[in-house]
Scaffold this motif. Structure first.
Motif, PDB file in Angstrom:
ATOM      1  N   SER A   1      59.978  17.931 111.525  1.00 37.63           N
ATOM      2  CA  SER A   1      58.592  17.967 111.082  1.00 37.63           C
ATOM      3  C   SER A   1      57.732  18.598 112.167  1.00 37.63           C
ATOM      4  O   SER A   1      57.909  18.316 113.349  1.00 37.63           O
ATOM      5  CB  SER A   1      58.106  16.554 110.792  1.00 37.63           C
ATOM      6  OG  SER A   1      56.745  16.556 110.448  1.00 37.63           O
ATOM      7  N   THR A   2      56.793  19.421 111.749  1.00 36.44           N
ATOM      8  CA  THR A   2      55.826  19.994 112.678  1.00 36.44           C
ATOM      9  C   THR A   2      54.463  20.010 112.011  1.00 36.44           C
ATOM     10  O   THR A   2      54.360  20.097 110.786  1.00 36.44           O
ATOM     11  CB  THR A   2      56.219  21.415 113.136  1.00 36.44           C
ATOM     12  OG1 THR A   2      55.286  21.869 114.106  1.00 36.44           O
ATOM     13  CG2 THR A   2      56.263  22.387 111.991  1.00 36.44           C
TER      14      THR A   2
ATOM     15  N   PRO B   1      52.822  26.634 107.872  1.00 35.92           N
ATOM     16  CA  PRO B   1      54.010  27.485 107.711  1.00 35.92           C
ATOM     17  C   PRO B   1      53.833  28.917 108.210  1.00 35.92           C
ATOM     18  O   PRO B   1      54.816  29.562 108.572  1.00 35.92           O
ATOM     19  CB  PRO B   1      54.259  27.486 106.208  1.00 35.92           C
ATOM     20  CG  PRO B   1      53.521  26.331 105.675  1.00 35.92           C
ATOM     21  CD  PRO B   1      52.399  26.043 106.621  1.00 35.92           C
TER      22      PRO B   1
ATOM     23  N   ALA C   1      55.869  27.333 113.651  1.00 39.17           N
ATOM     24  CA  ALA C   1      56.564  26.863 112.450  1.00 39.17           C
ATOM     25  C   ALA C   1      57.638  27.858 112.026  1.00 39.17           C
ATOM     26  O   ALA C   1      58.726  27.465 111.608  1.00 39.17           O
ATOM     27  CB  ALA C   1      55.571  26.637 111.315  1.00 39.17           C
TER      28      ALA C   1
ATOM     29  N   GLU D   1      61.595  27.001 111.824  1.00 38.65           N
ATOM     30  CA  GLU D   1      62.369  27.214 110.607  1.00 38.65           C
ATOM     31  C   GLU D   1      63.587  28.090 110.872  1.00 38.65           C
ATOM     32  O   GLU D   1      64.686  27.823 110.377  1.00 38.65           O
ATOM     33  CB  GLU D   1      61.501  27.826 109.521  1.00 38.65           C
ATOM     34  CG  GLU D   1      62.183  27.929 108.186  1.00 38.65           C
ATOM     35  CD  GLU D   1      61.253  28.394 107.088  1.00 38.65           C
ATOM     36  OE1 GLU D   1      61.574  28.132 105.929  1.00 38.65           O
ATOM     37  OE2 GLU D   1      60.217  29.018 107.388  1.00 38.65           O
TER      38      GLU D   1
ATOM     39  N   PRO E   1      56.930  21.784 107.450  1.00 41.24           N
ATOM     40  CA  PRO E   1      55.798  22.326 108.208  1.00 41.24           C
ATOM     41  C   PRO E   1      54.460  21.786 107.695  1.00 41.24           C
ATOM     42  O   PRO E   1      54.388  21.177 106.615  1.00 41.24           O
ATOM     43  CB  PRO E   1      55.901  23.826 107.952  1.00 41.24           C
ATOM     44  CG  PRO E   1      56.462  23.906 106.568  1.00 41.24           C
ATOM     45  CD  PRO E   1      57.411  22.738 106.452  1.00 41.24           C
TER      46      PRO E   1
END
Length: 83
Positions: A34-35, A39, A44, A48, A68
């Motif tokens: 989780s961030t 996106p 992010a 990913e 994100p």
């Protein structure tokens, strides 16, 4: 000497029973990442790409679900979410 080889063979058998055999039929391990960055943010996008790289290098044995833009945890709650 014969006792040494017998013990070595037993150790190898136990090792392969607990380590090698389960990994052949094991389901993939799924982790979450989780961030709070949106996106479109470079952080992010990099995260990913890292998640995809983990899955690629582990040949699908480890999957990382990416969340994100504070979809899993809000920025102020990040520390509490991982402890």
């Amino acid at each position: 000497m014969k006792k040494f080889f017998t013990i070595g063979f037993m150790a190898l058998a136990v090792f392969s029973f607990f380590v090698i055999a389960p990994s052949a039929n094991a389901r993939p391990i799924t982790l979450t990442y989780s961030t709070f960055f949106p996106p479109t943010h470079i952080q992010a996008q990099t995260a990913e790409a890292w998640c995809k790289e983990v899955e690629k290098r582990t040949e699908g044995r480890i999957r990382v679900q990416f969340f994100p833009g504070q979809t899993l945890t809000r920025a102020p709650q990040t520390f509490e979410a991982i402890t």
